[in-house]
Design a protein around this motif. Structure first.
Motif, PDB file in Angstrom:
ATOM      1  N   VAL A 135       0.817  -1.222   0.000  1.00 40.28           N
ATOM      2  CA  VAL A 135       0.000   0.000   0.000  1.00 40.28           C
ATOM      3  C   VAL A 135       0.847   1.266   0.000  1.00 40.28           C
ATOM      4  O   VAL A 135       0.306   2.372  -0.035  1.00 40.28           O
ATOM      5  N   GLU A 136       2.169   1.125   0.051  1.00 45.59           N
ATOM      6  CA  GLU A 136       3.070   2.272  -0.024  1.00 45.59           C
ATOM      7  C   GLU A 136       4.044   2.052  -1.189  1.00 45.59           C
ATOM      8  O   GLU A 136       4.078   0.973  -1.771  1.00 45.59           O
ATOM      9  N   HIS A 137       4.803   3.070  -1.501  1.00 48.89           N
ATOM     10  CA  HIS A 137       5.665   3.001  -2.680  1.00 48.89           C
ATOM     11  C   HIS A 137       7.099   3.325  -2.283  1.00 48.89           C
ATOM     12  O   HIS A 137       7.426   4.468  -1.989  1.00 48.89           O
ATOM     13  N   PHE A 138       7.927   2.279  -2.279  1.00 51.27           N
ATOM     14  CA  PHE A 138       9.326   2.405  -1.898  1.00 51.27           C
ATOM     15  C   PHE A 138      10.212   2.157  -3.123  1.00 51.27           C
ATOM     16  O   PHE A 138       9.974   1.207  -3.881  1.00 51.27           O
ATOM     17  N   GLU A 139      11.215   2.974  -3.270  1.00 51.09           N
ATOM     18  CA  GLU A 139      12.134   2.786  -4.384  1.00 51.09           C
ATOM     19  C   GLU A 139      12.738   1.385  -4.351  1.00 51.09           C
ATOM     20  O   GLU A 139      13.128   0.888  -3.296  1.00 51.09           O
ATOM     21  N   GLY A 142       9.393  -2.312  -6.269  1.00 46.54           N
ATOM     22  CA  GLY A 142       8.220  -2.385  -7.131  1.00 46.54           C
ATOM     23  C   GLY A 142       7.706  -3.774  -7.429  1.00 46.54           C
ATOM     24  O   GLY A 142       6.503  -4.037  -7.324  1.00 46.54           O
ATOM     25  N   ALA A 143       8.580  -4.698  -7.812  1.00 48.77           N
ATOM     26  CA  ALA A 143       8.126  -6.040  -8.193  1.00 48.77           C
ATOM     27  C   ALA A 143       7.487  -6.758  -7.009  1.00 48.77           C
ATOM     28  O   ALA A 143       6.385  -7.314  -7.119  1.00 48.77           O
ATOM     29  N   TYR A 144       8.181  -6.765  -5.878  1.00 46.15           N
ATOM     30  CA  TYR A 144       7.642  -7.413  -4.680  1.00 46.15           C
ATOM     31  C   TYR A 144       6.368  -6.714  -4.223  1.00 46.15           C
ATOM     32  O   TYR A 144       5.358  -7.367  -3.919  1.00 46.15           O
ATOM     33  N   ALA A 145       6.397  -5.380  -4.179  1.00 47.54           N
ATOM     34  CA  ALA A 145       5.245  -4.622  -3.693  1.00 47.54           C
ATOM     35  C   ALA A 145       4.016  -4.870  -4.553  1.00 47.54           C
ATOM     36  O   ALA A 145       2.908  -5.060  -4.042  1.00 47.54           O
ATOM     37  N   ALA A 146       4.199  -4.877  -5.870  1.00 47.78           N
ATOM     38  CA  ALA A 146       3.064  -5.104  -6.763  1.00 47.78           C
ATOM     39  C   ALA A 146       2.482  -6.494  -6.576  1.00 47.78           C
ATOM     40  O   ALA A 146       1.261  -6.691  -6.646  1.00 47.78           O
ATOM     41  N   SER A 147       3.351  -7.470  -6.315  1.00 49.18           N
ATOM     42  CA  SER A 147       2.851  -8.825  -6.091  1.00 49.18           C
ATOM     43  C   SER A 147       2.014  -8.891  -4.822  1.00 49.18           C
ATOM     44  O   SER A 147       0.993  -9.585  -4.760  1.00 49.18           O
ATOM     45  N   LYS A 148       2.436  -8.175  -3.775  1.00 50.80           N
ATOM     46  CA  LYS A 148       1.677  -8.175  -2.525  1.00 50.80           C
ATOM     47  C   LYS A 148       0.369  -7.396  -2.664  1.00 50.80           C
ATOM     48  O   LYS A 148      -0.652  -7.762  -2.077  1.00 50.80           O
ATOM     49  N   ALA A 149       0.394  -6.328  -3.455  1.00 52.31           N
ATOM     50  CA  ALA A 149      -0.848  -5.604  -3.725  1.00 52.31           C
ATOM     51  C   ALA A 149      -1.835  -6.501  -4.462  1.00 52.31           C
ATOM     52  O   ALA A 149      -3.040  -6.510  -4.176  1.00 52.31           O
ATOM     53  N   ALA A 150      -1.329  -7.272  -5.424  1.00 52.40           N
ATOM     54  CA  ALA A 150      -2.195  -8.205  -6.153  1.00 52.40           C
ATOM     55  C   ALA A 150      -2.745  -9.276  -5.226  1.00 52.40           C
ATOM     56  O   ALA A 150      -3.932  -9.639  -5.312  1.00 52.40           O
ATOM     57  N   LEU A 151      -1.899  -9.791  -4.334  1.00 60.86           N
ATOM     58  CA  LEU A 151      -2.361 -10.809  -3.389  1.00 60.86           C
ATOM     59  C   LEU A 151      -3.453 -10.245  -2.482  1.00 60.86           C
ATOM     60  O   LEU A 151      -4.458 -10.907  -2.220  1.00 60.86           O
ATOM     61  N   ASP A 152      -3.261  -9.010  -2.001  1.00 62.50           N
ATOM     62  CA  ASP A 152      -4.302  -8.366  -1.199  1.00 62.50           C
ATOM     63  C   ASP A 152      -5.617  -8.306  -1.970  1.00 62.50           C
ATOM     64  O   ASP A 152      -6.692  -8.634  -1.454  1.00 62.50           O
ATOM     65  N   HIS A 153      -5.527  -7.853  -3.215  1.00 65.42           N
ATOM     66  CA  HIS A 153      -6.739  -7.673  -4.022  1.00 65.42           C
ATOM     67  C   HIS A 153      -7.456  -9.005  -4.235  1.00 65.42           C
ATOM     68  O   HIS A 153      -8.688  -9.090  -4.091  1.00 65.42           O
ATOM     69  N   LEU A 154      -6.702 -10.027  -4.547  1.00 68.23           N
ATOM     70  CA  LEU A 154      -7.316 -11.342  -4.754  1.00 68.23           C
ATOM     71  C   LEU A 154      -7.927 -11.869  -3.460  1.00 68.23           C
ATOM     72  O   LEU A 154      -9.015 -12.477  -3.478  1.00 68.23           O
ATOM     73  N   PRO A 210     -12.461 -11.581  13.299  1.00 70.63           N
ATOM     74  CA  PRO A 210     -13.083 -10.402  12.691  1.00 70.63           C
ATOM     75  C   PRO A 210     -13.522 -10.708  11.268  1.00 70.63           C
ATOM     76  O   PRO A 210     -13.165 -11.744  10.706  1.00 70.63           O
ATOM     77  N   PRO A 211     -14.282  -9.807  10.656  1.00 70.75           N
ATOM     78  CA  PRO A 211     -14.705 -10.025   9.268  1.00 70.75           C
ATOM     79  C   PRO A 211     -13.505 -10.164   8.341  1.00 70.75           C
ATOM     80  O   PRO A 211     -12.403  -9.682   8.633  1.00 70.75           O
ATOM     81  N   SER A 212     -13.720 -10.804   7.218  1.00 69.94           N
ATOM     82  CA  SER A 212     -12.676 -10.877   6.196  1.00 69.94           C
ATOM     83  C   SER A 212     -12.202  -9.475   5.860  1.00 69.94           C
ATOM     84  O   SER A 212     -12.979  -8.510   5.862  1.00 69.94           O
ATOM     85  N   GLY A 213     -10.902  -9.347   5.584  1.00 67.71           N
ATOM     86  CA  GLY A 213     -10.380  -8.030   5.246  1.00 67.71           C
ATOM     87  C   GLY A 213      -8.876  -7.973   5.378  1.00 67.71           C
ATOM     88  O   GLY A 213      -8.216  -8.992   5.625  1.00 67.71           O
ATOM     89  N   ARG A 214      -8.337  -6.781   5.228  1.00 66.58           N
ATOM     90  CA  ARG A 214      -6.901  -6.551   5.369  1.00 66.58           C
ATOM     91  C   ARG A 214      -6.643  -5.906   6.724  1.00 66.58           C
ATOM     92  O   ARG A 214      -7.281  -4.914   7.073  1.00 66.58           O
ATOM     93  N   TYR A 215      -5.680  -6.464   7.462  1.00 60.76           N
ATOM     94  CA  TYR A 215      -5.361  -5.970   8.792  1.00 60.76           C
ATOM     95  C   TYR A 215      -3.855  -5.855   8.956  1.00 60.76           C
ATOM     96  O   TYR A 215      -3.086  -6.567   8.307  1.00 60.76           O
ATOM     97  N   ARG A 216      -3.440  -4.959   9.863  1.00 63.56           N
ATOM     98  CA  ARG A 216      -2.049  -4.895  10.288  1.00 63.56           C
ATOM     99  C   ARG A 216      -1.926  -5.594  11.637  1.00 63.56           C
ATOM    100  O   ARG A 216      -2.772  -5.423  12.518  1.00 63.56           O
ATOM    101  N   ALA A 217      -0.875  -6.376  11.799  1.00 62.12           N
ATOM    102  CA  ALA A 217      -0.698  -7.128  13.035  1.00 62.12           C
ATOM    103  C   ALA A 217      -0.698  -6.203  14.242  1.00 62.12           C
ATOM    104  O   ALA A 217      -1.215  -6.558  15.312  1.00 62.12           O
ATOM    105  N   ALA A 218      -0.143  -5.009  14.090  1.00 60.88           N
ATOM    106  CA  ALA A 218      -0.074  -4.077  15.215  1.00 60.88           C
ATOM    107  C   ALA A 218      -1.453  -3.683  15.722  1.00 60.88           C
ATOM    108  O   ALA A 218      -1.598  -3.286  16.887  1.00 60.88           O
ATOM    109  N   GLN A 219      -2.479  -3.803  14.891  1.00 62.42           N
ATOM    110  CA  GLN A 219      -3.843  -3.456  15.299  1.00 62.42           C
ATOM    111  C   GLN A 219      -4.564  -4.595  15.996  1.00 62.42           C
ATOM    112  O   GLN A 219      -5.560  -4.364  16.683  1.00 62.42           O
ATOM    113  N   LEU A 220      -4.089  -5.812  15.807  1.00 65.83           N
ATOM    114  CA  LEU A 220      -4.927  -6.966  16.137  1.00 65.83           C
ATOM    115  C   LEU A 220      -4.961  -7.311  17.626  1.00 65.83           C
ATOM    116  O   LEU A 220      -6.025  -7.544  18.178  1.00 65.83           O
TER     117      LEU A 220
END
Length: 227
Positions: A135-139, A142-154, A210-220
């Motif tokens: 969900v963020e953009h680090f120099e 890109g390849a790893y980040a895009a794969s994780k964004a896709a995994l989140d979406h799926l 909790p309901p299905s969704g995206r979570y950060r471990a720090a929140q749980l």
């Protein structure tokens, strides 16, 4: 007893989760590509943890994993992941490098979900390990980040399509793992927390459901303190 499968379970977060689940009365199967390391990890983690060595990108290995759960599966943790080699700018990424990252981080977990879905027991859950890079953009990420964004979406699309399963994409945060060290070669990452530190958050997730969704471990853990 509930049954869990953790990919990439021989080290780092996968191993820490296996230990935490076993201590919480789960029977756990871990899998990883390094046969010696995954079997050694299972032996060290005790009788509640078993190992099946193999690569989740391999269809035969996914079928072998399904064979271990003919009596049903309660939890799948898609933790196996790769950076795809040294991090580099997107324009310097090769086609083969991108394919390798997406094959491991996106295609393989979705293929494993399809293979195991008929074996999931009522109330089962899927945890797909995400990253803040999704969900963020680090120099150079890109390849790893895009794969994780896709995994989140799926994962969240599956949550809309299959209401009988809990679908969770979990960002565990920075951790002191081998993969994180590979992302920062030569740097001291001892300031990052150990993977064991986030296990209570995952146990809280499973306890609180909790309901299905995206979570950060720090929140749980604060949100679901019953674990």
């Amino acid at each position: 007893m509930p049954q869990a499968l953790i990919t990439g379970g021989s080290a780092g977060l996968g191993r820490a989760l296996a230990a935490g689940l076993a201590a919480d009365d789960w029977d756990v199967v871990i899998t990883g590509r390094d046969r010696d390391r995954v079997h050694s990890a299972a032996s060290e983690l005790g009788p509640r943890v078993a190992a099946v060595a193999g690569d989740v990108t391999d269809e035969a290995h996914r079928s072998a994993l399904a064979g271990r759960f003919r009596d049903g599966l309660d939890l799948l943790v898609n933790n196996a992941s790769t950076l795809g080699g040294p991090l580099r700018p997107v324009l310097h990424s090769s086609d083969d490098g991108l394919r390798q990252v997406w094959e491991t981080n996106v295609v393989a977990p979705m293929a494993l979900v399809r293979t195991l879905r008929p074996l999931l027991r009522p109330g089962a859950a899927i945890i797909d390990i995400s990253s803040d890079a999704a969900v963020e953009h680090f120099e150079t990420w890109g390849a790893y980040a895009a794969s994780k964004a896709a995994l989140d979406h799926l994962t969240l699309t599956l949550a809309a399509e299959d209401l009988d399963v809990r679908w969770w994409a979990i960002d565990p945060g920075d951790m002191r793992t081998q993969m994180h060290q590979e992302a920062f070669p030569g740097e001291d990452i001892t300031d990052r927390p150990l993977p064991e530190s986030v296990v209570p958050a995952f146990l809280a997730l499973l306890a609180g459901r909790p309901p299905s969704g995206r979570y950060r471990a720090a929140q749980l853990a604060p949100a679901f303190p019953g674990a």
